[in-house]
Design a protein around this motif. Sequence first.
Motif, short mmCIF file in Angstrom:
data_model
loop_
_atom_site.label_atom_id
_atom_site.label_comp_id
_atom_site.label_asym_id
_atom_site.label_seq_id
_atom_site.Cartn_x
_atom_site.Cartn_y
_atom_site.Cartn_z
N ARG A 165 0.82 -1.21 0.00
CA ARG A 165 0.00 0.00 0.00
C ARG A 165 0.86 1.26 0.00
NH1 ARG A 165 -5.61 0.62 3.24
NH2 ARG A 165 -5.90 -1.25 1.99
N ARG A 166 1.84 1.31 0.89
CA ARG A 166 2.74 2.48 0.96
C ARG A 166 4.13 2.02 1.37
NH1 ARG A 166 1.66 6.95 4.80
NH2 ARG A 166 1.29 5.25 6.28
N LEU A 167 5.13 2.82 1.03
CA LEU A 167 6.50 2.56 1.44
C LEU A 167 7.11 3.82 2.03
CD1 LEU A 167 7.90 0.63 -1.68
CD2 LEU A 167 7.14 -0.37 0.49
N GLU A 168 7.89 3.64 3.11
CA GLU A 168 8.73 4.74 3.56
C GLU A 168 10.11 4.51 2.93
OE1 GLU A 168 10.37 7.15 7.48
OE2 GLU A 168 9.71 5.07 7.71
N ILE A 169 10.55 5.49 2.14
CA ILE A 169 11.77 5.31 1.37
C ILE A 169 12.82 6.34 1.76
CG2 ILE A 169 10.53 4.33 -0.59
CD1 ILE A 169 11.00 7.19 -1.94
N LEU A 170 14.07 6.02 1.42
CA LEU A 170 15.19 6.93 1.62
C LEU A 170 16.03 6.90 0.36
CD1 LEU A 170 17.08 8.65 3.52
CD2 LEU A 170 18.19 6.47 4.10
N ALA A 177 10.68 9.88 2.67
CA ALA A 177 9.26 10.17 2.52
C ALA A 177 8.46 8.88 2.46
CB ALA A 177 9.01 10.97 1.23
N TRP A 178 7.18 8.98 2.82
CA TRP A 178 6.23 7.91 2.57
C TRP A 178 5.65 8.13 1.18
CZ3 TRP A 178 4.91 3.50 5.10
CH2 TRP A 178 5.36 3.35 6.42
N VAL A 179 5.58 7.06 0.39
CA VAL A 179 5.04 7.19 -0.97
C VAL A 179 3.99 6.12 -1.20
CG1 VAL A 179 7.17 8.19 -1.88
CG2 VAL A 179 6.85 5.71 -1.96
N ASP A 241 1.03 5.31 -8.76
CA ASP A 241 1.40 4.71 -7.47
C ASP A 241 2.92 4.59 -7.38
OD1 ASP A 241 1.80 3.06 -5.21
OD2 ASP A 241 -0.20 2.17 -5.47
N VAL A 242 3.53 5.50 -6.66
CA VAL A 242 5.00 5.55 -6.57
C VAL A 242 5.52 4.34 -5.79
CG1 VAL A 242 6.99 6.90 -5.80
CG2 VAL A 242 4.99 8.05 -6.78
N ALA A 243 4.79 3.92 -4.76
CA ALA A 243 5.24 2.74 -4.00
C ALA A 243 5.32 1.53 -4.91
CB ALA A 243 4.29 2.48 -2.84
N LYS A 244 4.28 1.28 -5.68
CA LYS A 244 4.28 0.12 -6.58
C LYS A 244 5.33 0.27 -7.67
CE LYS A 244 -0.62 -1.02 -5.80
NZ LYS A 244 -0.35 -2.10 -4.85
N ALA A 245 5.60 1.49 -8.09
CA ALA A 245 6.64 1.70 -9.10
C ALA A 245 8.02 1.32 -8.57
CB ALA A 245 6.65 3.16 -9.56
N LEU A 246 8.21 1.42 -7.25
CA LEU A 246 9.51 1.11 -6.65
C LEU A 246 9.65 -0.36 -6.25
CD1 LEU A 246 9.91 4.31 -4.46
CD2 LEU A 246 11.14 3.75 -6.55
N GLU A 260 3.86 -0.42 4.45
CA GLU A 260 2.47 -0.70 4.81
C GLU A 260 1.93 -1.69 3.79
OE1 GLU A 260 -1.83 1.48 5.73
OE2 GLU A 260 -0.16 2.66 4.89
N LEU A 261 1.44 -2.82 4.29
CA LEU A 261 1.05 -3.93 3.44
C LEU A 261 -0.43 -4.21 3.54
CD1 LEU A 261 3.91 -6.36 4.55
CD2 LEU A 261 3.97 -4.75 2.62
N ASP A 262 -1.00 -4.68 2.46
CA ASP A 262 -2.36 -5.20 2.47
C ASP A 262 -2.33 -6.66 2.90
OD1 ASP A 262 -3.93 -2.96 1.62
OD2 ASP A 262 -3.11 -3.22 -0.39
N LEU A 263 -3.33 -7.06 3.66
CA LEU A 263 -3.42 -8.43 4.15
C LEU A 263 -4.66 -9.11 3.62
CD1 LEU A 263 -2.51 -7.64 7.87
CD2 LEU A 263 -0.95 -8.32 6.03
#
Length: 1014
Positions: A165-170, A177-179, A241-246, A260-263
């Motif tokens: 769903r989301r990623l915190e990236i560096l 940032a969270w994306v 969706d930047v998280a999915k792109a990464l 953040e993951l979907d279950l």
Amino acid sequence: MTPADRSGLEAALHAEVDGEVRFDAGSRGAYATDGSNYRQLPIGVVVPRTVEAGARAVSVCARHDAPVLSRGGGTSLAGQSTNTAVVVDWSKYCTGVLSVDPERRTCVVEPGIVLDELNRRLARHKLQFGPRPSTHSHCALGGMIGNNSCGASAQAYGKTVDNVRRLEILTYDGQRAWVGPTPPDERERIISGGGRLAEIYAGLDRIATEYLADIRRGYPKIPRRVSGYNLDSLLPENGFDVAKALVGSEGTLVTVLRAELDLVPVPAYRSLLVLGYDDICAAGDDVPRLLEHCEPTQLEALDGRMAQLMREEGAYLDSLAVLPEGDSWLMVQYSGDSQEDVDEQAHALLRALGRDERDRDVAFSDDPGREQKMLRAREAGLGVTARPPDDRETWEGWEDSAVPPERLGEYLRDLKGLFAEFDYGRPSLYGHFGQGCVHTRIPFGLRTAEGVAVFRRFLERAADLVASYGGSLSGEHGDGQARGELLTRMFGERLVTAFGELKALFDPGNRMNPGKIVHPNPVDGQLRLGPAWRPATPATHFGFPDDDRSFGRSVMRCVGIGNCRGHTGGVMCPSYRATMEEEHSTRGRARLLFEMLGGHPDSAVQDGWRSTAVHDALDLCLACKGCKSDCPTGVDMATLKAEFLSHHYARRKRPMAHYSMGWLPLWARLSRTAPRLVNTALHAPGLAGLGKRLAGVDAAREAPVFAEESFVQWWRARDRPAPDPADPRTVVLWPDTFSTYFHPAIARSAVRVLQDAGFRVAVPTEPVCCGLTWISTGQLATAKKVLHRTLGVLRPYLEAGTPVIGLEPSCTAVFRADAPELMPDDQDVQRLAGQVRTFAEHLVHHAPDDWRPPRLARQATVQTHCHQHAVMKFDADRELMRRAHLDAEVLDEGCCGLAGNFGFERGHHEVSLAVGELGVLPAVRAAAPDSLVIADGFSCRTQIEQGSTGRRALHLAEALAFALDGNLPSDRPERLAVRPAEPSRTAGWATAASVAALAAGTAAVVGGLRRPGR
């Protein structure tokens, strides 16, 4: 980096990062490769204690312009987890589940948590993370995100990208940032805010707009496209969706700090339908028809070649036994909310196919145990095909291509044609057929220039073939170095240019896992083997008969699968479970032994057998042999350790523990002169401590008590004529050191039971020994001498074919496995290996038909000795306990932690107890007070009794003998010798004299082993 730059980087990391910073040769060697064909020696390794510390490590590396590689389980098959970089290993400490929202079905995790551990923590919510690769017991979520992992369950739940769903990236330059999904107004807000984040979003927007048509046309419309960056996630219809792109960017763009993951709900019921086919291509042809009529949770395949390899290797035979007729199989699993629902789904498919559950080529099950047996055969693919018995080594490189499922059969025929054209024989074909993903391992010739050139030509042809089908180079394992150079053949120049622009946007300096996906190293570069590889071929004591008599080939059994990094179940690898250290896993040790063999100019280990780095890694190996059975490729680290120790200490003084415990059988025999005095010496205040220091025994360990009357002394006192070796009722009861000198009641009990079963018992009364303690301490020349003497004593029984019954599992395992490997050309050793049996094996398979074991009618908690688990197995013991009406809970809690001399040696006590506390000791404490605790191994019994459990463990022979006499054993059987009372002054002088004599004898032995001039 120059040595000065490396030194400055190391100092800065030590000063600024809350973590373990390692630039030593051993650590670098352990991380030099993953599960792929590639090898790159790291600059150093950082194991951060917190996510913030990991972020700080990246910042320090950026300041020093050092490349960075994030690593989880390190099982990547395409080379994305090996690099000349600073490796940040998240898997030891950054394993948190930060939050769970059962209503929204989401959770937030740190990158190092293992998938099975995450699902264990989610179990109380009846939720799970959907994707489940075959490495589920040890793969980390960060690695799954980096590789966009899938597994068999992707048929129902999709790839990792579909569940993030989301990623915190560096970023490498410090942007954090969270994306996630980013609507146009949100993008506009970010871009208008300026700064590095605005630059990134503006660049993403530009790439998505400029290459919009290329992305829509150029990405295969198949369920298993893992190759390339996920630019399609930036399309407007996919929510930008930047998280999915990464996801799937393999650490080449950003560092993932949290996710953040979907279950999904855990299915309440499952059923499995297995369909047999004449060949794997016919199975592939039938996949579209199956998918027309059902929506399975899994649709997996394996072929007859894999089944053949399993039979030849004697592996997973119980799984093969439940498969229906056929030479290839499709496995269709259903899940649902009721048993009736899942059963009906399977039967509906059978009706649609015109098949019936009663057909010989159909097997249906809604029994979870039987289903697991069937599916284990499929999950075992990589391990089974890695080291086939025909001696053609197989390798990764084209192991997970994917095509549209409707064209699968056709693709399989063309792929087999390509194998034939390149003379690669008949590699096994299996995989996730419901999504068109094909797994295989191919016998590439990676040791010669010609073989490597052919390897490269094959990959180019295979890439063109899969692209012609509208498929993907990778359907699961990613690109890394194995496929990065081939991406233009699949995507074309414009999309690969777009990949480069995405890389430059996030990582303009190319410092994040460089050489993978974009600007990739060549597919035939940085090979772990290669034509320039020139390893040492040392002479060895062990014959390594299953590895062409090659120590190096035995080391190379490890292909990096990483099962030794599992946290629960099975036996291996206890030291990894206690330390969570890569170099203390079977795989890490194998990597260091590979480095020790040299072959590369930059080998991490330059001092061969004398290597301190290798010694330190092997020091915490318990020699439990769990890897021999639990490693999918059968790495036997216990044997490799013994071989290493023999060379490491050749013509050198050994640790005192090698003389005290390595020569234990000799000291045990000497104890017969005054067992009470010896026991007093071993336990008297002051003297005991001094003795432990002299013997190299840990001060926290309590010495076992010698029996006042040994089993052999008891046997001699009976003064009965020896039975005829040729009498079919005659058996030899092996008088091992532990059952003879420490726990003779076990051997006496075995005599009682064997005689009750109608056997005539013979016992060698001359000094004999299997050589175990010398083998485990690497004193292999002495072990051979001991075995030669033993064979001489046993010769009449060996010639007559008399069964030899072992009571101590570790000694029995020596005769079954170690001795034949140590003396592979000795026919008496081979005879003994064929004639030795466990106590239970003999009674279950060779007792008279009318004999029944005594009825125990008790509950029991049973600990299996590691060597029995690895070599003899436990099936006969289970059956004997069943026949004795023993309600046995056989623990699956791993090693007890004592492991022979290991747990007694100075410096090992803490790890030894930590291993025990991982499962065995808590399980014994939790056993019902009126139940039995059974452990056939001396080490297991000692650990249980010294591990604050309040229990004493019995050998199965003792329990049966008690029942024969109508005297069922209690919780605390009076078996062990009583510790002597406080000695008198006179006794103290005698004890001191005994200790002095023992020390003098030890010194004499040590001196005798040294060569002149040393």
